[in-house]
Scaffold this active site. Structure first.
Site, short mmCIF file in Angstrom:
data_model
loop_
_atom_site.label_atom_id
_atom_site.label_comp_id
_atom_site.label_asym_id
_atom_site.label_seq_id
_atom_site.Cartn_x
_atom_site.Cartn_y
_atom_site.Cartn_z
CB THR A 249 150.18 3.34 -62.13
OG1 THR A 249 149.35 2.35 -61.38
CG2 THR A 249 151.52 3.85 -61.52
CD GLN B 70 152.25 6.85 -64.31
OE1 GLN B 70 153.15 6.10 -63.90
NE2 GLN B 70 151.29 7.20 -63.19
N GLY C 132 155.42 3.83 -66.60
CA GLY C 132 155.90 4.51 -65.16
C GLY C 132 157.11 5.21 -64.82
CD GLU C 133 160.57 2.18 -62.82
OE1 GLU C 133 161.30 2.39 -62.13
OE2 GLU C 133 160.04 1.27 -63.26
#
Ligand SMILES: Cc1cc2nc3c(=O)[nH]c(=O)nc-3n(C[C@H](O)[C@H](O)[C@H](O)COP(=O)(O)OP(=O)(O)OC[C@H]3O[C@@H](n4cnc5c(N)ncnc54)[C@H](O)[C@@H]3O)c2cc1C
Ligand code: SF4
Lengths: 340, 760
Positions: free
Chosen positions: B468, B660, B726-727
């Site tokens: 990341t 990301q 990140g998501e």
């Protein structure tokens, strides 16, 4: 992977002898299929003979076409100037397959001998008549979205996955093989691969110990009007759901001669002879293409999960024919356009 | 001077591309042996016998271990595990302790040999007999047995059950449909691997591909009966995780194997094992109903999910976003969860929101079309600035900006309401959009910063970089907090012996460790200042602490630039070769995903740095826009371009942040168009066994992706102002694509993935 014996063949005779004396031995081409199968314990030859250093890696002109070496790589073959110019269909088909890395390793003979991607075949805990004759066909009543709509038997519904071979079927290739005592024979492409019948464990008519030395492509006048179309679930690096190799020669707008072969639909490249017959001598029109496609697909026998392939194959024939007619993808860039 | 936010390249990038970054399986040890696990070939039943005679005769075999002879682990005890920070196993199952089989592929034995191939060959030779029981292998047929779980991870799982029936029925406009999503696998590039080294009978080192060194250490220690400080877990580089690299059986298995043979042992999973043994995203069937009035205001939102679990209480929480998005007086979010004999469902990148936004945001599109409203305007008309359930303000409220900016950048105004209007050759072209959202979490973390008199700075924390950019952004924060250049900063992470940090999950790493890093730098500067103030030969001698600021490796009297003292000089005069400070910051919500026992010098975190969940709701939001080209003959869909506008708080590094989001969008394209693991219900086996069957996007499937950040620091989550990143990128993507397919073709596809067979 289980232990095995490995050697580099010094010459063809040595390679053929080594294989002939051991029923469990295998030629090793690029290894992109065989090694995967060994890792998963689907195949466990006791001996591998590397043949990639033999002299069959070239492309030669003959009086009546070309000879493509059995150990030439897919990448070399697809990018060869003569192939691009005279057989762009083959270039397009090869470049529609696998990835650049795999094509750099894969050999032409290995490609013809690659085994089905049926996932039950790959999973040694599942029934599969091709891997373990008599154990049953996992796919027949299982997940068979990617399986055959033509020519299958209750024993096996797998499809043969090669793209290259679909073009070779359309181009009426001839496979040259060599056995012990320098015995040579040729196999017409239509007779090379088999339908599963009651012996799905046998993919093709090559005998144990026979080495594919080259593949012959007879001359034709299809170059300006050929197209390889591949429908797949992602834009590259996926096996065909359905593919079509189409090639024709035209007198004005009339079809002088035509070849159509389908991939992803049967245990061997499927020559669409019904469609071909209907089109020879006819006008090259969308309407005629549609009639021919429908005639070919009339005999399809889809399974529980692959009914979509019937419509898809019909539409793919029409699209491939129309692209071939229009000369899409012809020239030195052949193949870069391959696909939908 | 500010390094934070700069798009600098990864400081570990060179190591990675030159092969010098060592991943778990590369920590080869002297005298190391290899383990190959054996998997169950039935989905449910009992092992009756294991015949290992042939396997043991294979060359190189050192040991064959099964439930019959395995080292006995401490049994499961949730209460005690919680206390020890060892509750969070991937599956509540211990390896080789009993003869029960819960799913096909379960590890039931392990062969240890001198080489990998010897172990694998011997493993093929084990003869295992079972008594087979009827297994539950199909979600639909098992649903009648489903239960309604009360809780999901400490939150109520059944919200307002039955409360939307009346308002929905009374709504002028309703949409009510079912959406389904398949099983997906994380498939990080690096397969899971562990090297176990027993340093003595009570000390163990694990080189492990994990998302959480602290967590893995605590769990392994608990079950092996060791002190957690005696289980050192090392993972300097991890090749992706996406939620799959928690603690799974193989890590304990290899510890057992290494103990049995008295040598270091390596175990690496095959791609096939990664489909059965390290979790997956469970399939869902979601029923979404929306009611709206004639003005386009939502009156009720209902989101019911049917799914399954196995061996944990975790289930795919696909109703989550439906508790957060849009103003609607009533919302009902419920779950029905059955159990299948299938490897354990677990967290996978944006668990809940990934399948959940597909359903909700498709339904929103269907409602917009029903209302003949523009989908962007429909969402703006129903925007909420407050968390609809808790009533708190969102800590930042820029979602409407995301919609507007996204629409502008994308050229949304060219979209026609009616489908099938735009055509180019054989392609039908469509535009679609959806909302993205993901919670902004934060956990406790400790960071230690060390400075030498030569000006070298080292930052240490037991965090992880799963690809990341953790290394890089941490260096940037410390560079700013100390006023030293990034290239003087050495970042050490991925080792459980370092000060505690949360596992790399839940998009929390940056939000958690950066406040602690900054605090540690503050402490360090204070100590340096104290030395200077007390030192008669310093220009800062006798001054007050609050007069002192810093820049370029020096402390400076604010406003009197000439009055400065370099860190190095202060330390040299004080005869200090090295100084360090360790700080812990912890939000009011508690330690969160961090094992508390390993936190350094716990300190009161000032209330303004608290990420106060009693006052604010912490969420990130975004807007996703897709253009698709559909070939109608073949049902093939190409995403031609994509715009993603995100409000994720402060951007710590423009480049890694963008990566990301791009990665998330690509993940979303995979989920939308191709990713699915299929099972044969007769046996419960995954039929998509390899990456040639389980398709993920190739380069040609990935269009230009336009990423834009709102970039406003979140003033409430921490002094750093960054929420996770990140998501969120994956959320909403599959809905945006499916909505675009509708706009292109007029066909509404409600079953992912949108493979060609579904469209022809
Ligand atoms: C991930 C992946 C994706 C792929 N995608 C595609 C695709 O989209 N389309 C496609 O067409 N293919 C695809 N392939 C298959 C690829 O084309 C084949 O694996 C390759 O062509 C095999 O060639 P090889 O030389 O590596 O064969 P090997 O693996 O070396 O050998 C295969 C078989 O051929 C036999 N053999 C080799 N040479 C000779 C010879 N001279 N005479 C007799 N027998 C011989 C070997 O004994 C063996 O049984 C894919 C493969 C992979 C791994
Ligand atoms: S289709 Fe053929 S290869 Fe597949 S399981 Fe059946 S027999 Fe085996």
């Amino acid at each position: 992977m289980r232990p095995f014996k490995y050697s580099n063949a010094a010459d063809p005779a040595a390679a053929i002898t080594a294989i002939s004396v051991n029923a469990d031995a295998k030629f090793l081409g690029g290894g992109t299929n065989l090694l995967d199968l060994m890792k998963e314990d689907v195949m466990h030859p006791s001996e591998l003979v590397n043949i990639t250093r033999l002299k069959y890696a070239d492309i030669e002109k003959t009086s009546n076409g070309i000879l493509i070496g059995g150990t030439a790589t897919n990448a070399f073959t697809a990018n060869h100037e003569r192939v691009r110019k005279q057989y762009p269909l083959l270039t397009m088909a090869i470049l529609a397959g696998a990835s650049a890395q795999i094509r750099n390793m894969a050999t032409n003979a290995g490609n013809l001998n690659q085994r089905t991607r049926c996932s039950y075949f790959y999973d040694v805990n599942m029934p599969c008549n091709k891997r373990t004759p008599g154990s049953g066909c996992g796919a027949l009543k299982g997940l068979n979205r990617n399986h055959a709509i033509f020519g299958w038997s209750e024993k096996c519904v797998a499809v043969y996955p090669s793209d290259m071979a679909v073009a070779l079927a359309a181009l009426d290739a001839v496979v040259h093989v060599e056995a012990g005592n320098q015995e040579k024979r040729t196999i017409a492409f239509a007779d090379f691969h088999r339908l599963p019948g009651s012996t799905p464990q046998i993919d093709n008519n090559l005998k144990h110990g026979e080495l594919i030395t080259s593949i012959e492509l007879p001359e034709n006048d299809f170059a300006a009007h050929s197209y390889y179309l591949k429908v797949r679930e992602r834009s590259s690096y996926a096996f065909a759901l359905v593919s079509v190799a189409a090639a024709m020669s035209l007198d004005g707008s009339r079809i002088r001669d035509i070849r159509i072969a389908l991939g992803g639909v049967a245990h061997k490249p499927w020559r669409a002879t019904a469609a071909e017959k209907l089109l020879v001598g006819k006008e090259a029109t969308m309407a005629n293409f549609k009639v021919a496609a429908a005639a070919e697909l009339k005999n399809a026998r889809p399974l529980e999960h692959n009914k979509y392939k019937v419509k898809m194959a019909g539409d793919a024939i029409v699209r491939a024919l129309s692209n071939a007619m229009n000369g899409v993808g012809y020239g030195m860039n052949a193949g870069l356009e391959a696909g939908v | 001077m500010s390094e934070t936010g700069k798009p600098i390249s990864r400081i570990d990038g060179r190591l990675k591309v030159t092969g010098k970054a060592t991943y778990a399986a590369e920590f080869n040890q002297p005298n190391m042996a290899y383990a190959f696990p054996v998997r169950a070939t039935i989905a449910k039943g009992l092992i009756v016998s294991i015949d290992d005679a042939a396997a043991k005769k294979e060359p190189g075999v050192l040991s064959v271990i099964s439930y019959k002879n395995a080292f006995r682990l401490k049994p499961m005890d949730m209460q005690a595990q919680m206390k020890a920070g060892a509750a969070f196993l991937g599956e509540n199952l211990l390896p080789l302790q009993e003869n029960k089989v819960h799913y096909l592929g379960q590890f039931i034995a392990v062969v240890v040999a001198e080489t990998y191939e010897q172990a694998r060959t011997a493993a093929y030779k084990l003869k295992i007999r079972y008594t087979e029981e009827k297994a539950a292998t199909d979600l639909k047929s098992e649903l009648p047995k489903a239960k309604k779980p009360k809780m999901f991870m400490g939150e109520e799982a059944q919200v307002n059950e039955g409360k939307t029936a009346a308002p929905l029925a009374a709504s002028a406009h309703q949409v009510n449909h079912s959406y389904s999503t398949p099983v997906e696998h994380h498939h990080p590039m690096e397969p899971h691997a562990t090297v176990a080294v027993w340093d003595s009978t009570d000390k163990l080192t694990l080189y492990d591909a994990t998302q959480g060194v602290g967590m893995t250490s605590a769990i392994a220690a608990y079950f092996l009966g060791l002190q957690s400080e005696n289980v050192r877990v090392v993972a300097p580089y991890v090749g992706g995780g996406f939620g799959s690299k928690g603690l799974w059986l193989h890590t304990l298995l290899v510890a057992i194997a290494a103990k049995a043979v008295g040598r270091p042992v390596k175990l690496a999973l095959t791609r096939q094992m990664m489909q059965t043994n390290v979790g997956h995203r469970a399939a869902t069937i979601q029923h979404v109903a929306l009611g709206a009035d004639t003005a386009g205001k939502l009156g009720a939102v209902r989101h019911h999910t049917d799914t399954y679990n196995n061996l944990t209480t975790f289930f795919e929480p696909s109703g989550k976003q439906s508790l957060v998005l849009y103003q609607a007086p009533v919302r009902e979010v419920t779950y029905n969860v059955t159990t299948l004999n299938r490897g354990t469902p677990t967290f996978m990148r944006a668990p809940g929101e990934t399948p959940g936004t597909f359903a909700l945001e498709s339904a929103m599109d269907e409602m917009a079309y029903e209302l003949k409203m523009d989908p962007v305007e429909f969402r703006i008309a129903n925007h909420t600035a407050k968390d609809p359930m808790k009533g708190h303000d969102f800590s930042s409220d820029s979602l409407v900006d995301c919609y507007r900016i996204g629409a502008e950048r994308f050229g949304w105004s060219a979209r026609s309401m009616e489908p099938g209007q735009q055509r180019k050759g054989k392609y039908l072209i469509g535009y679609g959009m959806a909302t993205a959202t993901y919670p902004g979490g934060r956990s406790a973390a400790s960071v230690k910063v060390t400075m030498t008199a030569n000006g070298e700075v080292t930052v240490r924390t037991a965090s992880i970089d799963i690809g990341t950019g953790t290394y890089t952004v941490l260096a940037q924060t410390v560079a700013d907090a100390l006023g030293v250049p990034v290239d003087r900063i050495d970042v050490k992470i991925g080792d459980s012996s370092l000060p505690a940090a949360p596992l790399a999950g839940g998009s929390q790493t940056t939000a958690s460790i950066h406040p602690a890093a900054m605090e540690a730098c503050v402490l360090l500067r204070k100590e340096l200042a104290a030395l200077a103030i007390a030192d008669p030969s310093s220009k800062l001698n006798g001054r007050r602490l609050d007069e002192i600021s810093y820049a370029d490796g020096k402390l400076v009297i604010t406003g009197e630039e000439k009055k400065s003292d370099a860190y190095a000089d202060i330390m040299k005069r004080a005869k200090r070769t090295e100084m360090e400070a360790c700080a812990t910051t912890q939000p009011v919500s508690g330690p969160g995903m961090t094992v508390p026992s390993a936190l350094c010098t716990p300190r009161e975190t000032p209330p303004e740095q608290n990420s106060d969940i009693k006052q604010y709701a912490f969420h990130s939001f975004g807007a996703q826009f897709a253009e698709v080209w559909v070939d109608q003959d073949f049902g093939t869909i190409r995403v031609k371009r994509f715009t993603s506008v995100q409000d994720v708080g402060r951007i710590m590094n423009e480049k890694t942040a963008r990566s990301q989001i791009i990665g998330g969008v690509i993940f979303g394209i995979g989920a939308a168009l191709m990713e699915a693991t299929e099972y044969d219900k007769r046996w419960g086996n995954p039929v998509t066994r390899t990456l040639a069957d389980y398709h993920v996007p190739v380069n040609l499937d990935v269009p230009p992706i336009d990423v834009h950040f709102i970039g406003k620091p979140d003033p409430h989550i921490s002094p750093i102002g960054a929420r996770g990143i990140g998501e969120i990128g994956i959320t909403g993507v599959s809905a945006a694509i499916a909505n675009a397919v509708f706009n292109a073709t007029g066909k509404r596809l409600r079953d992912l993935p949108l493979t060609p067979d579904k469209l022809v």
